[in-house]
Design an enzyme around this catalytic site. Structure first.
Site, PDB file in Angstrom:
ATOM      1  N   GLU A  72     -54.228  16.763 -27.360  1.00  0.00           N
ATOM      2  CA  GLU A  72     -54.448  18.143 -27.768  1.00  0.00           C
ATOM      3  C   GLU A  72     -53.886  19.068 -26.692  1.00  0.00           C
ATOM      4  O   GLU A  72     -53.133  18.625 -25.828  1.00  0.00           O
ATOM      5  CB  GLU A  72     -55.937  18.365 -28.034  1.00  0.00           C
ATOM      6  CG  GLU A  72     -56.482  17.400 -29.088  1.00  0.00           C
ATOM      7  CD  GLU A  72     -57.968  17.549 -29.361  1.00  0.00           C
ATOM      8  OE1 GLU A  72     -58.508  18.660 -29.139  1.00  0.00           O
ATOM      9  OE2 GLU A  72     -58.600  16.567 -29.794  1.00  0.00           O
ATOM     10  N   LYS A  74     -49.174  21.922 -30.120  1.00  0.00           N
ATOM     11  CA  LYS A  74     -49.148  20.555 -29.592  1.00  0.00           C
ATOM     12  C   LYS A  74     -47.717  20.046 -29.415  1.00  0.00           C
ATOM     13  O   LYS A  74     -47.495  18.841 -29.282  1.00  0.00           O
ATOM     14  CB  LYS A  74     -49.937  19.622 -30.520  1.00  0.00           C
ATOM     15  CG  LYS A  74     -51.414  19.992 -30.652  1.00  0.00           C
ATOM     16  CD  LYS A  74     -52.121  19.068 -31.634  1.00  0.00           C
ATOM     17  CE  LYS A  74     -53.548  19.528 -31.894  1.00  0.00           C
ATOM     18  NZ  LYS A  74     -54.241  18.665 -32.879  1.00  0.00           N
ATOM     19  N   HIS A  84     -42.425  -0.586 -27.953  1.00  0.00           N
ATOM     20  CA  HIS A  84     -42.992   0.634 -28.507  1.00  0.00           C
ATOM     21  C   HIS A  84     -42.252   1.887 -28.052  1.00  0.00           C
ATOM     22  O   HIS A  84     -42.651   3.000 -28.425  1.00  0.00           O
ATOM     23  CB  HIS A  84     -44.471   0.742 -28.138  1.00  0.00           C
ATOM     24  CG  HIS A  84     -45.321  -0.356 -28.703  1.00  0.00           C
ATOM     25  ND1 HIS A  84     -45.376  -0.624 -30.051  1.00  0.00           N
ATOM     26  CD2 HIS A  84     -46.144  -1.257 -28.097  1.00  0.00           C
ATOM     27  CE1 HIS A  84     -46.196  -1.640 -30.260  1.00  0.00           C
ATOM     28  NE2 HIS A  84     -46.667  -2.043 -29.092  1.00  0.00           N
ATOM     29  N   ARG A 127     -47.806   3.775 -32.627  1.00  0.00           N
ATOM     30  CA  ARG A 127     -48.141   3.972 -34.039  1.00  0.00           C
ATOM     31  C   ARG A 127     -47.030   4.656 -34.839  1.00  0.00           C
ATOM     32  O   ARG A 127     -47.166   4.879 -36.029  1.00  0.00           O
ATOM     33  CB  ARG A 127     -49.455   4.752 -34.153  1.00  0.00           C
ATOM     34  CG  ARG A 127     -50.615   4.013 -33.498  1.00  0.00           C
ATOM     35  CD  ARG A 127     -51.920   4.741 -33.641  1.00  0.00           C
ATOM     36  NE  ARG A 127     -52.381   4.778 -35.028  1.00  0.00           N
ATOM     37  CZ  ARG A 127     -53.519   5.356 -35.418  1.00  0.00           C
ATOM     38  NH1 ARG A 127     -54.308   5.930 -34.513  1.00  0.00           N
ATOM     39  NH2 ARG A 127     -53.871   5.366 -36.687  1.00  0.00           N
ATOM     40  N   ARG A 169     -63.447  34.336 -44.063  1.00  0.00           N
ATOM     41  CA  ARG A 169     -63.072  32.936 -44.304  1.00  0.00           C
ATOM     42  C   ARG A 169     -64.337  32.121 -44.552  1.00  0.00           C
ATOM     43  O   ARG A 169     -65.188  32.007 -43.670  1.00  0.00           O
ATOM     44  CB  ARG A 169     -62.295  32.370 -43.124  1.00  0.00           C
ATOM     45  CG  ARG A 169     -60.925  33.002 -42.927  1.00  0.00           C
ATOM     46  CD  ARG A 169     -60.228  32.323 -41.768  1.00  0.00           C
ATOM     47  NE  ARG A 169     -58.967  32.944 -41.417  1.00  0.00           N
ATOM     48  CZ  ARG A 169     -57.774  32.513 -41.806  1.00  0.00           C
ATOM     49  NH1 ARG A 169     -57.694  31.450 -42.587  1.00  0.00           N
ATOM     50  NH2 ARG A 169     -56.672  33.119 -41.422  1.00  0.00           N
ATOM     51  N   ARG A 175     -62.804  14.077 -40.697  1.00  0.00           N
ATOM     52  CA  ARG A 175     -62.681  13.830 -39.265  1.00  0.00           C
ATOM     53  C   ARG A 175     -64.044  13.470 -38.691  1.00  0.00           C
ATOM     54  O   ARG A 175     -65.056  14.119 -38.995  1.00  0.00           O
ATOM     55  CB  ARG A 175     -62.151  15.077 -38.529  1.00  0.00           C
ATOM     56  CG  ARG A 175     -60.833  15.605 -39.059  1.00  0.00           C
ATOM     57  CD  ARG A 175     -59.696  14.631 -38.869  1.00  0.00           C
ATOM     58  NE  ARG A 175     -59.434  14.376 -37.466  1.00  0.00           N
ATOM     59  CZ  ARG A 175     -58.619  15.128 -36.719  1.00  0.00           C
ATOM     60  NH1 ARG A 175     -58.012  16.189 -37.243  1.00  0.00           N
ATOM     61  NH2 ARG A 175     -58.399  14.819 -35.451  1.00  0.00           N
TER      62      ARG A 175
END
Length: 283
Positions: free
Chosen positions: A3, A60, A94, A113, A154, A263
């Site tokens: 993050e 990010k 990788h 991944r 919101r 999440r």
């Protein structure tokens, strides 16, 4: 997923090492789906010979500013890392992108991944990337008043709103949980229902959680390492995230893990209880 704090440390540790260096060639690109734009062949051609003039972070994304107005934008996604290696180093299986610098050193984009992404952007592409992302939560422009305006009207739950990169950039699952814990706000509270005092507490919580993580070198749970290969220690200072079944550091109640917007979400049921429906609307 790395993050804001982890991406910032990666950008800084990479940029410090390679500023002024020239990319001699793309040594390896064995997962072409990593390259979002331009085509892999054009990516290789345009990147070859470019000099690194500077670096930054947006949301990010790690941004390497190159000569002739190009920017190499790199996103670590779930498991990516960027490290600098000597000339003789051999990439492992990788490492899906390897750049050889003219001085012989190499930059490895390690991504077990295969979720990491790379873009080579001209000025218009960089402007589009910037426009697609919301406020930077540690910027001077991100005031309490600005956060209040982002939340106004919101009805979405506050946690998924914090994760929405088009609203606030750089916050992910870890620091959303940590910020909400600091602000004593339940992750399912509708954003528009937060009182002015709660918005101010959330603003403070967001900035405090991110600044603490930056001071601790980021959070290393599995894969994260900066470009020197060093992990962070912020995981030793979590208050809610990854603390399921352990006591809340503030009140002693047991931290709960649930699922919010698909999440995993950690919170204290006592400190972050949902108040009665009519007592906390913003004036």
């Amino acid at each position: 997923m790395p993050e804001l704090p982890e991406v910032q440390h990666t950008a800084d540790s990479l940029g410090i090492q390679i500023a002024g260096a020239r990319i001699a060639r793309v040594e390896r690109l064995d997962w072409t789906r990593m390259v979002e734009t331009p085509s892999p062949d054009e990516f290789i051609r345009l990147l070859t010979g470019r000099q690194v003039r500077g670096w930054d972070r947006r949301a990010k994304w790690i941004l390497l500013f190159l000569d002739d107005g190009w920017t190499l934008a790199l996103h670590l996604r779930m498991s990516g890392s960027l490290t600098v290696h000597p000339a003789e180093a051999q990439p492992d299986k990788h490492t899906h992108l390897a750049l050889r610098l003219e001085d012989g050193r190499q930059i490895f984009f390690l991504d077990p991944r295969k979720f990491g992404r790379a873009r080579l952007l001209d000025s218009a592409g960089l402007a589009a990337l910037d426009a697609a992302h919301g406020d930077e939560p540690l910027s001077d422009a991100f005031t309490v008043e600005r956060l209040a305006s982002l939340l106004r009207n919101r009805k979405r739950a506050i946690k998924p709103l914090l994760l929405d990169q088009s609203v606030i950039a750089g916050i992910g699952n870890i620091y959303a949980d940590e910020a909400l814990w600091r602000a004593r706000i339940h992750p399912l509270r509708p954003a528009a229902d937060l009182s002015a005092a709660e918005v101010a507490a959330l603003h403070d919580g967001i900035r405090a959680a991110l600044r603490q993580a930056l001071a601790n070198g980021g959070s290393t749970l599995r894969d994260y390492r900066n470009s020197y290969g060093a992990g962070g220690t912020n995981q030793e200072h979590f208050n809610a995230y990854d603390r399921e079944g352990r006591p809340c550091p503030r009140c002693g109640a047991t931290i709960i893990k649930t699922v919010v917007a698909q999440r995993g979400t950690h919170y204290c049921p006592a400190c972050q209880a949902i108040p009665s429906a009519t007592t906390n609307r913003r004036e």
